[in-house]
Structures are given as structure tokens and as C-alpha cells.
Design an enzyme around this catalytic site. Sequence first.
Site, short mmCIF file in Angstrom:
data_model
loop_
_atom_site.label_atom_id
_atom_site.label_comp_id
_atom_site.label_asym_id
_atom_site.label_seq_id
_atom_site.Cartn_x
_atom_site.Cartn_y
_atom_site.Cartn_z
N HIS A 318 0.81 -1.22 0.00
CA HIS A 318 0.00 0.00 0.00
C HIS A 318 0.84 1.26 0.00
O HIS A 318 0.34 2.34 -0.34
CB HIS A 318 -0.96 0.00 1.20
CG HIS A 318 -2.15 -0.88 0.98
ND1 HIS A 318 -2.12 -2.22 1.25
CD2 HIS A 318 -3.38 -0.61 0.49
CE1 HIS A 318 -3.30 -2.75 0.95
NE2 HIS A 318 -4.08 -1.80 0.47
N GLY A 319 2.09 1.16 0.40
CA GLY A 319 2.92 2.36 0.37
C GLY A 319 4.28 2.13 0.99
O GLY A 319 4.43 1.29 1.88
#
Lengths: 470, 399
Positions: A318-319
Site C-alpha cells: 500500500h505504500g
Amino acid sequence: MAFSSITVLAFFLPAVLAVYYAVPSVMRKTRNFVLFGAGFVFYALGGVRFVVLLAVSIVINYAGGLAVSRSKHRKMWLIFDILFNVFLLGYFKYVGFFVSTLNCLGLGLAVHKIALPIGISFFTFQGISYVVDVYKGVSKPQKNLIDAGLYLSFFPQLMSGPIVRYNMVSESLDAKRESLDGFSAGLVRFLIGLGKKMILTNPMEDLANAVFSKSAGELSVSLAWLGIIAYTLQIYLDFSSYSDMAIGIAKMFGFKFPENFNYPYVSKSVTEFWRRWHITLSSWFRDYVYFPMGGSRCSRGRNILNLAVVWSLTGLWHGANFTFVLWGLWFLLLLIIEKFLLKNILNKLPGFLTHIYTMVGVMLGWVLFRSENLSSAVGYIGAMFGFGNGEFLSNEAIYYLRLYLPVIVISIIASLPIKEKLEKYLIECDTKASRFALCWLPKAFALLLLAVSYVELVTGSFRAFIYFQF
Amino acid sequence: MKGKRISEIMFIAFAGLFIAAVVIITLATPQGGFSYFENRSLQNMPEMEKDSLLDGSYFTTMEKFLTDNGAGRTTLLKLKTAYKLFINIKLLNCPVVNDVVVLPDVLLPFNPYETINMETIESQSQSMAENLSEITDLTESYGGKFMYVTVPCQYVSYESRYPWYLNSRREYTEASREALYNALEGSGVTVVDMYDTLTDAEIRNTVNSTVDNHYSIYGAYLTYLAVMEKINETERVHILTEDEFTITPLPNHYVGSRSRKLFDISDVYDTIDILTPKVEIPFSRYDNGKQVAPTVYSMPSNQYEGVLYSLYMGGDIGETVIDTGREELPKILIYGDSFTNAFESIAYYSFGEMRSLDFRHYTEMTLGQYIEMYKPDYVVCIRDYEQLISTSANGCGID
């Protein structure tokens, strides 16, 4: 470029539909080529510089698919293809993060800013799943480069998923797939997604941004909860609206995409939440990471290790930030507690209690997800429990509550399976009026959403979808 | 089945027609230009360049162009504002629309919630006090006089009117005022504070505008009076008295900065007035070095045209010179934000030459250089309470 933009809504999508349907339906390959080209044009709307990267990814995965099905060195090709995709993702998404992390140890390495190609997390995962499925014999390799390219670059799912498996669309690539019924249903779904984004997500984003822009010391308890409720609604509505639009557009071209969400906020446990949230990503990690590592058919310790790997990767996907890793590990913790400690207790508790437990767990996770860094997240969580500015109810919270309460209520309703229940009720009624309502109401509602969304589009500023950053 | 098919065809046709209409009207409507109500230039069609295509900024700008020039945008913005005025006020009991607090008789700015940081306020006040001291010293070095004139902006004048849960900035106003006066203590800077006069509830609606951030011509006149009285403490300079002028409301509709944000569709209206001396004096006017029409009002071409606060002095201009040719009278230099405009449209009357600078637009010289070059008898800085301790632009020192 987001679907909720005038460029796509009024120009790109109608143009692609016009060209696509101008090609006779018997000319399947030409129609596929139109969609293949549209994928590249769509990708180029976000910047032409990464179009080559997409093309290289398509060619390598196409060749990888053929190699793992034919070559004597199938396994070697499989490893090569997976490494290629992992390298692509790692280089563009994580190099800066790893170098910065190493610099924390005092290495003093130069940090080069690398622009992140949009949708790379999605098309690399599709590439891996395609080659692995071909290797395992789940799917046959696609011999036509355009069709393989269309699978990887089909514009509805290119930027933010859903992560589609090749065997879900392989038959549609050659068969006649379009129908008036499908087109109409797809358009309804697309417009519902557009309406969700324009009418509900954007106000929730405004509210969440306003609250999260404050330091923990400025937050009252009520404001902190209001902010995280807004973000909880925003992230679901934002991502699910994108999925609605992607599924809808795909349907207009005759493709059936898998569902990505199944009303996750009705869940009564975190385990259930993850069966309903971002389904295509969860199942991807399950099938391509968790199961190959041994899944749960092993010792408890090994099982926990497998889960830890999966959830660390889920967070990292996600990041490139430790907050995302911690977000993944937070869910790992909750899932382990549920699996090994709470399973029987949760089953015995009243539904509303388990629902509250689940939502609090999920919302605390969203604080980690939304915060810029760990100290902000800790400060924010502290404010939720009275360690902010010391106030319970602040004027600011009252103001936002007055202004946003109707949208919050509508957003909550939109997060519940009311549409399905209404549909079921009307089908069961089976009267002339109910049949009429079933036939006309969704379409009339979709047209209304189209009009309101257009008003919001031209009167509001353009906003990017949250999941574009992944 | 047949009914379903008909519904599907009709649905697709309606959606298609809607999109087609949007495309046709958008492309047929004149593009670019200025959005009067938003007070900004609309996005023009971007030019295709290699770099912007490569990094995606071309299509981002194109999207902005399409939304800015979307079919029926201004009408839709008005409709949306009308809808919000109804929903927010009548249903939600929260009178904030387009960042304007809409009360039955006044339109106020919505002030974001803030945490008062005394350290920052004190440090800013100290810097401001140092700047003002520098200007005072420079002006007094050749025998001139400097005055710092502070005027309440609309949210200060009407702070008691804010609903209890909204931020009236009372705390910030009090803190910055107190900090500045503490910092100025013993500095020798002359301050003319219009707070008590312009916030007086009995005359508040007369001296302030109910639809704009700035004071009315009456408020500007009271400020002029206070400045002139301060000047007359040491020198006799003619003050324009009430029997020497008339104040006339224009028949035109006053589109204040607040009403403009609401697309001029709220129920709150106000007039805009001009002050005309009974005995007019001839003068020449130069804006940024170029001679322009000798007037202090930018009058509308007809009575149906909406009028903005820029009626006074034609709005914010880098440098304006008004020369009345009366060399025996003192020279005055006025600088500050747009609150100077209404003030200047009266003040020129009392001086041989009046010059005004707005350092948001004027870049040729620093304030110190200008004062040294011009050596005015009086230097007056007018700032509102929102900018009271801000050292940016017109809060500058001599450098």
C-alpha cells in the site's frame, strides 16, 4: 486520469465506446485491438513517459507466459518473470524508502527521487499471477500479444484494479461478450460509482483532510473520532466507487470483473472484514504468497510466520512507509488474536458488540494508514482517547457535525447492503409495480447521479483517487 | 422482457444525449476569460509541449480547462450556492456557505479554527514593531512624521455576531493587539487605532459594510478624521468637515467580496457610497507613472452594472500619485493594503500631493528608498486587524 473527470467521462470513454462498437462484432481481434490501444491512450493521459514501461511489462509477461508453458527451463523462466515484476515494483516504489531507511543507520546514501508510474502495483501483480497460473496449468498461455496486452492494460482496471486473474477473462477475449443488457447494467454500475465518488467521497475527504491536517494537541476527542469516521467512510467509498466504475466499464465492453468489496463495514470480526475488503488483493496474497509458503497447514509458529510475511507485504504494497507496514502488522495482530484466542468468544458475543470491536480495530488501523508518520498516528490515537487538547466536545467538532452529518449518514447507508435487500424485496414481491421499479428505478437513479455528478465535476476541483498512489 | 429492453435503450440514449450535450455546449462556449464571481482567470486551453505530455501535466491542465469551461458552469455554480444556502441555513442550521457566514443582516468571513500560539504572535509583533520603528526613525530624520493606522476588518467589527461555535478570531485579535502594543511600548511609533470607533455597535452598520471586508466611506472618513486630528496636534492642515462634502449612495448594486462569493444571491444587500467635496479641487493623477483620468472613483458605466469595492481609487495599484498643484500644502505618502483605497479617495483633498504605494504590486523601490527619494511630510501605513502584525508586503520595514 481518474474516471471521475470530464476528460474521461465526456471525451475518452464515449470515444472508445464509439470506435469499439463501430467495429463489427464478428471482428473480435479488431475490437480487442481497439481496447488494447485505448489502454495505452488512457495510461498516457497520466503522462506519456511511462507508456514504454507498460509496453515492456506486457512484452516480458507475454513472453514469460509462453516460456513457462513451452520451454525446457520453465521454472527458470518463471523465476525470471517474477523477479522482473518484483524488480519493476521494487525499483519504482521502494528504492527511495529502502535507501532512506538505510540512511537512518548512518550510511549517508544519496536518495534519488523516482517518479512512481501509476498503477504499477496493479499491473505487476496481474503479470505475476498470469505467468504463475500458466506455469501451474491453471490457465493456458495467450499466444496473441494484443490479447495478452489487453489483459494487462485493459483501461478500467489498469490504474486501481480490481486485480483480475487471467482465467477470469481469457474466454471473453475470443467469444462474443457484448449485450444490450450488459451494457445497460454496466452503465448503471459505472454511474453509481461516479455518484458515490462525486457526492459522498469528496465531502468525506474534505472533512478527513481538515481534521488530519491538525496536530494532535489541537484535537478534541469528538473531533478526532469525527475525523477517523470520515476517513473510514472516505477510503471505502473512494475505492469501492472506483471498483464500481471499473466493473461497470468492463461490463459495457462485455467483460466480467470480480467484485472487490462486499460491504466490509458490516463485518463482525476482522477476519470477516478481510474477506470483504479489497477481495482481489487479499486473494492474490493468499494464492501467490500465503499458500505457497505453506498457509495454515503447518505448525502454529510457521503459520504465524507465514501470516507475518503476508501482512508485512500487504502493508508495504500500500505504500513505501513504515506506517503502512505497521498498518499491516496491526491487522496481523488482530487476526492472530482472533484466530488463536478470540474465535469462540466472538461467536458468543452479541452482534452489535462484535461489530463495534471490529470497527474500532479497523478505524485504529486507518489512523496508521492515513497518518504521515508514526508519531502523528500515535498522537492521533491519543487524541481519540482524550490525550489531545483535553476537550471532549469542541466547537470545531460541532461545526463539522452540523455541516457534514447528512452526508455522513448517507455515506453510512451507502456502505450497507441496503440496495441488495431492496432488490431482494422487490423480486420477492413480484408484482407489476415491483417489476416496474426493478426495471426503471436503478436507471432513473443512475441518470440522476450522472446529472448531479456533472454538476459536482464542473463546480468542484478535480480530485485523485486514493488508490492511484498504490 | 420487451419493457426491460425499452428501458435499457431509453436509459442508454438519455445518458448518451446528456454526455453529447455536455460535449457540444462545452466546445461551443467561448473559452478561457475571467470568472467574475470567483475573481480569477479561467484556465485556457493548454499548449501541447513535449515535457507536459511526458509528465502528464498537459492532461491535468486540460482537465482543469474542461472543468473551468464546462457547459453551464456559472449557472450551475449559482444553483449549487442557492441549494447550499437553503440546505445549510434552513435544514442544517449551519450558516456557512462558500466560506461565508450568512446571517440575516450581514455576510461574514468563515474563519478556520486555529490554535493561538502566543510565542509566534509575540515574535511577529516584535518584528512588526522593529519595522515600524525603522520607518519612524527614517521619517523623523528629515522632519517628517509616520503613523501606523490600524482598522478593524469586517470579522473584527462584527465578532459578536458569529454563532457561538464558529471562530470569530476574538482571541487572536486580542492577543495580536496586546502583543503589538507591548512591543511598541517606548518605541516612539505613533499609532492611530480605529478599533473603538469602528466597532461601536451603534454605528457599526454605517461605518462597515455588511457585504464586504472593507469599511464603508463613512468608516474611511472617520479614519481620515482621526489621522488628520493627529496631524493637527503639531501642524495646521485643513480637515474636510462634514458640511464641506456630501455622501451619496450609488444606485448600482454593491457586489461586496462576501456577496460575490455567494454569486450575489443572498438576501443581504448594502449600498456603496461616494464622498464628494462641495468645492472640488483640480488634480492630476498618475498610476504607475502614467497619467490617467483625474478621478478618485472608478465609476460604473451605467446604473445597472454591479459595483465592487474597487470603486475607490480603481482598486489596488502599485503606485498612484495625485498632484493637486498646491505646493504650499504638505505631501503625504500612504501605503498599505486595500483599506487605503477608500481613505485615499478622501485624503488627497487635504494635501498638496498624495502618493500611495501597495507593496503587493509595487517593486521598483523599497519603502526606505522611496521615503528617502520623496521625503513626504507624512507617511501613513493603513493596515487592518487581519494584517496587524504581518510583516509581509505592506508590513515591510525600510528594506
